[in-house]
Design a protein around this motif. Structure first.
Motif, PDB file in Angstrom:
ATOM      1  N   GLY A  36       0.791  -1.242   0.000  1.00 40.54           N
ATOM      2  CA  GLY A  36       0.000   0.000   0.000  1.00 40.54           C
ATOM      3  C   GLY A  36       0.814   1.279   0.000  1.00 40.54           C
ATOM      4  N   THR A  37       2.154   1.190   0.019  1.00 40.68           N
ATOM      5  CA  THR A  37       2.944   2.430   0.136  1.00 40.68           C
ATOM      6  C   THR A  37       2.932   3.268  -1.146  1.00 40.68           C
ATOM      7  N   TYR A  38       2.537   2.679  -2.259  1.00 42.99           N
ATOM      8  CA  TYR A  38       2.514   3.447  -3.514  1.00 42.99           C
ATOM      9  C   TYR A  38       1.097   3.627  -4.044  1.00 42.99           C
ATOM     10  N   GLU A  39       0.152   3.794  -3.132  1.00 44.48           N
ATOM     11  CA  GLU A  39      -1.221   4.015  -3.558  1.00 44.48           C
ATOM     12  C   GLU A  39      -1.280   5.250  -4.451  1.00 44.48           C
ATOM     13  N   GLY A  40      -1.945   5.131  -5.564  1.00 42.69           N
ATOM     14  CA  GLY A  40      -2.059   6.286  -6.470  1.00 42.69           C
ATOM     15  C   GLY A  40      -0.961   6.327  -7.528  1.00 42.69           C
ATOM     16  N   THR A  41       0.055   5.474  -7.384  1.00 40.12           N
ATOM     17  CA  THR A  41       1.134   5.454  -8.384  1.00 40.12           C
ATOM     18  C   THR A  41       0.734   4.572  -9.561  1.00 40.12           C
ATOM     19  N   LEU A  42       1.049   5.037 -10.776  1.00 41.81           N
ATOM     20  CA  LEU A  42       0.693   4.276 -11.982  1.00 41.81           C
ATOM     21  C   LEU A  42       1.928   3.940 -12.796  1.00 41.81           C
ATOM     22  N   LEU A  43       2.018   2.666 -13.153  1.00 42.31           N
ATOM     23  CA  LEU A  43       3.129   2.181 -13.967  1.00 42.31           C
ATOM     24  C   LEU A  43       2.598   1.902 -15.377  1.00 42.31           C
ATOM     25  N   GLY A  44       3.268   2.429 -16.389  1.00 44.63           N
ATOM     26  CA  GLY A  44       2.841   2.194 -17.780  1.00 44.63           C
ATOM     27  C   GLY A  44       3.573   0.998 -18.366  1.00 44.63           C
ATOM     28  N   LEU A  45       2.823   0.048 -18.919  1.00 43.05           N
ATOM     29  CA  LEU A  45       3.427  -1.151 -19.513  1.00 43.05           C
ATOM     30  C   LEU A  45       3.329  -1.067 -21.032  1.00 43.05           C
ATOM     31  N   ALA A  61       4.102  -6.687  -8.895  1.00 43.04           N
ATOM     32  CA  ALA A  61       4.958  -5.888  -7.994  1.00 43.04           C
ATOM     33  C   ALA A  61       4.321  -4.529  -7.729  1.00 43.04           C
ATOM     34  N   MET A  62       3.865  -3.864  -8.804  1.00 43.89           N
ATOM     35  CA  MET A  62       3.267  -2.532  -8.628  1.00 43.89           C
ATOM     36  C   MET A  62       2.010  -2.613  -7.768  1.00 43.89           C
ATOM     37  N   LYS A  63       1.193  -3.646  -8.007  1.00 40.92           N
ATOM     38  CA  LYS A  63      -0.057  -3.782  -7.247  1.00 40.92           C
ATOM     39  C   LYS A  63       0.209  -4.152  -5.796  1.00 40.92           C
ATOM     40  N   ARG A  64       1.224  -4.986  -5.571  1.00 40.33           N
ATOM     41  CA  ARG A  64       1.557  -5.341  -4.180  1.00 40.33           C
ATOM     42  C   ARG A  64       2.062  -4.127  -3.407  1.00 40.33           C
ATOM     43  N   LEU A  65       2.606  -3.152  -4.147  1.00 43.10           N
ATOM     44  CA  LEU A  65       3.058  -1.919  -3.489  1.00 43.10           C
ATOM     45  C   LEU A  65       1.900  -0.920  -3.327  1.00 43.10           C
ATOM     46  N   GLY A  66       0.725  -1.310  -3.794  1.00 42.77           N
ATOM     47  CA  GLY A  66      -0.444  -0.440  -3.623  1.00 42.77           C
ATOM     48  C   GLY A  66      -0.766   0.384  -4.848  1.00 42.77           C
ATOM     49  N   GLY A  67       0.099   0.341  -5.871  1.00 45.36           N
ATOM     50  CA  GLY A  67      -0.136   1.118  -7.091  1.00 45.36           C
ATOM     51  C   GLY A  67      -0.943   0.325  -8.103  1.00 45.36           C
ATOM     52  N   ASP A  68      -0.946   0.837  -9.337  1.00 47.85           N
ATOM     53  CA  ASP A  68      -1.702   0.158 -10.390  1.00 47.85           C
ATOM     54  C   ASP A  68      -0.940   0.301 -11.711  1.00 47.85           C
ATOM     55  N   VAL A  69      -1.407  -0.397 -12.735  1.00 53.64           N
ATOM     56  CA  VAL A  69      -0.738  -0.301 -14.032  1.00 53.64           C
ATOM     57  C   VAL A  69      -1.720   0.132 -15.109  1.00 53.64           C
ATOM     58  N   VAL A  70      -1.187   0.789 -16.137  1.00 50.27           N
ATOM     59  CA  VAL A  70      -1.953   0.975 -17.369  1.00 50.27           C
ATOM     60  C   VAL A  70      -1.137   0.313 -18.467  1.00 50.27           C
TER      61      VAL A  70
END
Ligand code: ASP
Length: 305
Positions: A36-45, A61-70
């Motif tokens: 959850g430490t990167y909630e709101g962070t978005l990684l572009g694939l 990895a991104m989701k486990r950190l609380g972020g999401d991907v596009v």
């Protein structure tokens, strides 16, 4: 780590590598500490070539950190099929996201793309060039199983087109290693890589026969013949099916041998090897999660290392 982008393992010092691996080990030991430490962070694939592990483990990895991907999705369903250039695509997607992960069939594509963006760009494989994040999880696995210094490693298979091989070979020059390269002559390491490895003072030897070195190895890193990179399919057919290992091949191996493979395997490692103590390739693939979480943390976060 003080890098804007991660393009090749050549840019990584021993200290950089240890920073990532130590952070990955902390995350593996206590994943809830970073959840959850990167909630709101978005990684572009942006994957212009097939991928299972690399793409899914970056997403995990991104989701486990609380972020999401596009995800740009398949090339055929994106504007790439209308003729959009890579430079234009990355310039657009960087405006949507906090970091980019790029896989591309062209060697050098990640270097070129990184010149057009300000967000961190991570090379997830550029043709027959480099695959530095695979290398970091390979190094993590080697460190856990055999240690990175005083290491004798055999790297076997498609050394010409195998980007995981090129990246790993350069990264290992930061450590006290002897590298044996085992392949048919037609798939030897590119001569410029051999030259660079010598320049970096690493002990390397090339062989056509695994039996010549097997009993001395701590790690055997097996690779797939990269069918998709052969300009001539007849050339592929000549070497396909060579350099396979099974339980019988391994009779001369040390008990402590660690067998790795970046996967996917085709027929380089017989399934009967999976049940032996040597087989470490599935553990290696699982290590992609903590290692990529660590990398994202170091590139996106405030961690002052
Ligand atoms: N998955 C690795 C890569 O993308 C290895 C392979 O495809 O053989 O390079």
């Amino acid at each position: 780590m003080r890098h804007d982008h991660l393009i090749t393992s050549k840019q990584l010092s021993r200290e950089d590598i240890e920073t990532v691996l130590d952070r990955a080990a902390e995350i593996a030991a206590e994943p809830e500490a970073v959840a959850g430490t990167y909630e709101g962070t978005l990684l572009g694939l942006l994957f212009y070539e097939p991928s299972t592990r690399t793409k899914m483990s970056f997403e995990t990895a991104m989701k486990r950190l609380g972020g999401d991907v596009v995800d740009m999705g398949a090339v055929e369903s994106s504007s790439v099929s209308k003729g959009e250039t890579l430079a234009d695509t990355v310039r657009v997607i960087e405006g949507y996201t906090d970091a980019l992960v790029l896989r591309h069939p062209r060697e050098g594509a990640a270097t070129m793309a990184s010149e057009f963006v300000d967000v961190p760009l991570i090379n997830a494989g550029d043709g027959a060039g480099h695959h530095p994040t695979q290398t970091l999880l390979d190094l993590y696995t080697i460190r856990e199983n055999a240690g990175l210094d005083d290491l004798t490693i055999g790297i076997m298979g498609d050394l010409k087109y195998g980007r995981t091989v090129h990246s790993l070979a350069y990264a290992l020059t930061n450590f006290d290693t002897t590298q044996h390269f085992i392949s048919p002559t037609s798939l030897q390491l590119p001569r410029e890589v051999v030259y660079d490895l010598h320049q970096r003072g690493t002990s390397i030897k090339e062989h056509e026969d695994l039996a010549a070195v097997l009993e001395t190895l701590d790690v055997l890193y097996v690779t797939r013949i990269q069918q998709e990179r052969f300009p001539d399919k007849e050339e592929y057919r000549k070497v396909a099916g060579q350099y396979q290992i099974d339980v019988e091949t391994l009779e001369a191996a040390r008990d402590e041998l660690t067998i790795m493979h970046p996967l996917p395997r085709v027929n380089e490692i017989a399934p009967e090897v999976d049940g032996t103590e040597y087989a470490t390739y599935f553990e290696q693939a699982h290590n992609g999660i903590p290692v990529r979480m660590a990398l994202l943390d170091l590139f996106l976060g405030e961690t002052d290392e």
